[in-house]
Design a protein around this motif. Structure first.
Motif, short mmCIF file in Angstrom:
data_model
loop_
_atom_site.label_atom_id
_atom_site.label_comp_id
_atom_site.label_asym_id
_atom_site.label_seq_id
_atom_site.Cartn_x
_atom_site.Cartn_y
_atom_site.Cartn_z
N LEU A 27 0.83 -1.20 0.00
CA LEU A 27 0.00 0.00 0.00
C LEU A 27 0.87 1.25 0.00
O LEU A 27 0.59 2.22 -0.71
CB LEU A 27 -0.93 0.00 1.22
CG LEU A 27 -2.09 -1.00 1.18
CD1 LEU A 27 -2.77 -1.07 2.54
CD2 LEU A 27 -3.11 -0.63 0.09
N GLU A 28 1.94 1.24 0.80
CA GLU A 28 2.84 2.40 0.86
C GLU A 28 3.49 2.66 -0.48
O GLU A 28 3.56 3.80 -0.95
CB GLU A 28 3.92 2.16 1.91
CG GLU A 28 3.44 2.36 3.32
CD GLU A 28 4.43 1.87 4.35
OE1 GLU A 28 4.31 2.32 5.50
OE2 GLU A 28 5.30 1.03 4.02
N PRO A 33 -3.65 5.88 1.05
CA PRO A 33 -3.80 6.77 2.21
C PRO A 33 -3.14 6.19 3.45
O PRO A 33 -3.16 4.98 3.69
CB PRO A 33 -5.33 6.85 2.39
CG PRO A 33 -5.89 6.53 1.04
CD PRO A 33 -4.95 5.53 0.44
N ALA A 34 -2.58 7.07 4.27
CA ALA A 34 -1.83 6.65 5.44
C ALA A 34 -2.69 5.88 6.43
O ALA A 34 -2.21 4.94 7.08
CB ALA A 34 -1.20 7.87 6.12
N TYR A 35 -3.98 6.24 6.56
CA TYR A 35 -4.83 5.57 7.53
C TYR A 35 -5.00 4.09 7.19
O TYR A 35 -5.09 3.23 8.07
CB TYR A 35 -6.21 6.25 7.63
CG TYR A 35 -7.12 6.01 6.45
CD1 TYR A 35 -7.95 4.89 6.38
CD2 TYR A 35 -7.17 6.90 5.38
CE1 TYR A 35 -8.78 4.66 5.30
CE2 TYR A 35 -7.98 6.69 4.29
CZ TYR A 35 -8.79 5.56 4.25
OH TYR A 35 -9.60 5.34 3.17
N ARG A 36 -5.01 3.78 5.89
CA ARG A 36 -5.17 2.39 5.47
C ARG A 36 -3.91 1.60 5.79
O ARG A 36 -3.96 0.47 6.26
CB ARG A 36 -5.48 2.33 3.97
CG ARG A 36 -5.93 0.96 3.50
CD ARG A 36 -6.34 1.00 2.05
NE ARG A 36 -7.39 1.98 1.83
CZ ARG A 36 -7.72 2.49 0.64
NH1 ARG A 36 -7.03 2.14 -0.44
NH2 ARG A 36 -8.69 3.36 0.52
N VAL A 37 -2.76 2.22 5.54
CA VAL A 37 -1.50 1.57 5.88
C VAL A 37 -1.42 1.31 7.38
O VAL A 37 -1.06 0.22 7.82
CB VAL A 37 -0.31 2.44 5.43
CG1 VAL A 37 1.01 1.82 5.88
CG2 VAL A 37 -0.32 2.63 3.92
N ARG A 38 -1.78 2.31 8.17
CA ARG A 38 -1.72 2.18 9.63
C ARG A 38 -2.60 1.06 10.13
O ARG A 38 -2.25 0.37 11.10
CB ARG A 38 -2.12 3.50 10.30
CG ARG A 38 -1.04 4.57 10.26
CD ARG A 38 -1.33 5.69 11.26
NE ARG A 38 -2.59 6.36 10.96
CZ ARG A 38 -2.69 7.44 10.18
NH1 ARG A 38 -1.61 7.96 9.61
NH2 ARG A 38 -3.87 8.00 9.97
N ALA A 39 -3.75 0.85 9.50
CA ALA A 39 -4.66 -0.21 9.94
C ALA A 39 -4.00 -1.58 9.85
O ALA A 39 -4.12 -2.41 10.77
CB ALA A 39 -5.94 -0.19 9.09
N PHE A 40 -3.27 -1.83 8.77
CA PHE A 40 -2.62 -3.13 8.62
C PHE A 40 -1.39 -3.24 9.51
O PHE A 40 -1.12 -4.32 10.05
CB PHE A 40 -2.28 -3.37 7.14
CG PHE A 40 -3.48 -3.74 6.33
CD1 PHE A 40 -3.91 -5.04 6.26
CD2 PHE A 40 -4.20 -2.76 5.65
CE1 PHE A 40 -5.04 -5.39 5.54
CE2 PHE A 40 -5.33 -3.09 4.91
CZ PHE A 40 -5.76 -4.41 4.86
#
Length: 341
Positions: A27-28, A33-40
């Motif tokens: 994703l990165e 979006p950063a929020y999606r990366v943070r979720a994983f």
């Protein structure tokens, strides 16, 4: 792109923590979006804290989502990975096809001279960055967080840099033979001096010197400023030389005598950075062509601020090769460039 090397072999017995981190990585690299990366990444931390028995029981009972930090998408990834399957989410990100073979330069690359961690303005701890680099097949990566002058990026004071050096020693003891090179992206101050003590700079494996302030300085003093930094015996790499930004509102490139600066790089053995960040692509084509003609050495660097951005090396290598830059002129192809410690 499909996974290669250690990352591909990991799929032989899919580890849910690894699968979640690999999804965050992909994703990165695609700019999600950063929020999606943070979720994983958050889900990976949660699962990593579970015992194998508790994880297996929660997968069996379907109670993963009772854990804070686990949602529908991440629970599905964990369940599929625990069953030995490549998670569908990861398969979609990878595109389901084989990647093109690496270019000759990319195949010769052994490391990355410029990346940031959460000790300054990066988003992940040094270990996570190092593991991502290792999964990409790197033999080493230089940890080059910012120097103290760049307060907006939480630049490292002398004491914090010393603490980071201790951490790097501890991590290298567990990551061997992979190695984290100690380093810094040090600000070039207005007078051309470097924003850290000589004593500390002399301990580092990799010093990337970059201009981050007064980018609109007139050409004559800017040229003198950059040449002074290049002549500093601690400097290994001249980072993103023009400072330009080519996306969004953008930022114009700094003005300086490129022939004089690049000649100084050649004469002092300082590599000119080919910065891989999509918003930089620095130096511009005309200056990169000039640097090739002058005979500079180069460092093709991602300037990564997150694990997935380490994969931007592919694009930087392809761009360098367009200008005839081969492995013999790129310091990333060496075992451990710098290497004063």
């Amino acid at each position: 792109s499909r996974l290669t090397g250690p990352a591909a072999r990991k799929l032989a017995g899919v580890d849910p923590v690894w699968a979640l981190r690999q999804i965050a990585f992909q994703l990165e690299r695609s700019g999600a979006p950063a929020y999606r990366v943070r979720a994983f990444r958050r889900a990976a931390e949660v699962v990593d804290g579970l015992s194998q028995a508790e994880l297996a029981e929660r997968v069996r009972a379907g109670t993963l989502r009772q854990l804070a930090g686990i949602g529908e998408a991440t629970a599905q990834v964990i369940t599929q990975a625990a069953a030995g399957q490549e998670p569908e989410y990861l398969t979609r990100l990878l595109g389901g096809g084989a990647s093109a073979p690496p270019t000759a330069l990319r195949a010769a690359m052994r490391g990355d001279c410029h990346m940031h961690s959460d000790w300054s303005d990066g988003g992940s701890p040094p270990l996570e960055m190092a593991l991502a680099a290792r999964d990409l097949g790197h033999e080493w990566v230089a940890l080059t967080d910012h120097s103290p002058r760049l307060t907006v990026a939480s630049g490292l004071s002398a004491d914090r840099l010393r603490a980071q050096l201790e951490l790097i020693g501890e991590l290298n003891a567990t990551l061997a033979p992979f190695r984290i090179l100690s380093g810094i992206e040090v600000d070039i101050l207005e007078d051309g001096s470097l924003d850290q003590t000589d004593e500390l700079l002399g301990q580092l494996d990799m010093v990337v010197a970059s201009v981050h302030s007064k980018l609109r300085m007139p050409s004559v003093p800017m040229t003198a400023r950059m040449i002074a930094a290049i002549r500093n015996p601690h400097t290994d790499v001249l980072g993103h030389c023009t400072g330009r930004i080519i996306v969004g509102r953008g930022r114009p490139q700094s003005e300086f005598d490129a022939e004089a600066v690049f000649t100084a790089c050649r004469e002092h053995g300082v590599a000119l950075e080919v910065n891989c960040r999509p918003e930089r692509q620095d130096p511009p084509d005309d200056l990169l062509r000039l640097a090739v003609e002058i005979g500079c050495l180069f460092a093709v660097d991602t300037d990564a601020h997150a694990p997935g951005q380490l994969d931007w090396l592919d694009g930087g290598c392809a761009r360098a090769e367009q200008f005839g830059i081969g492995p013999d002129r790129v310091i990333n192809t060496r075992g451990t460039p710098g290497g004063r410690r």
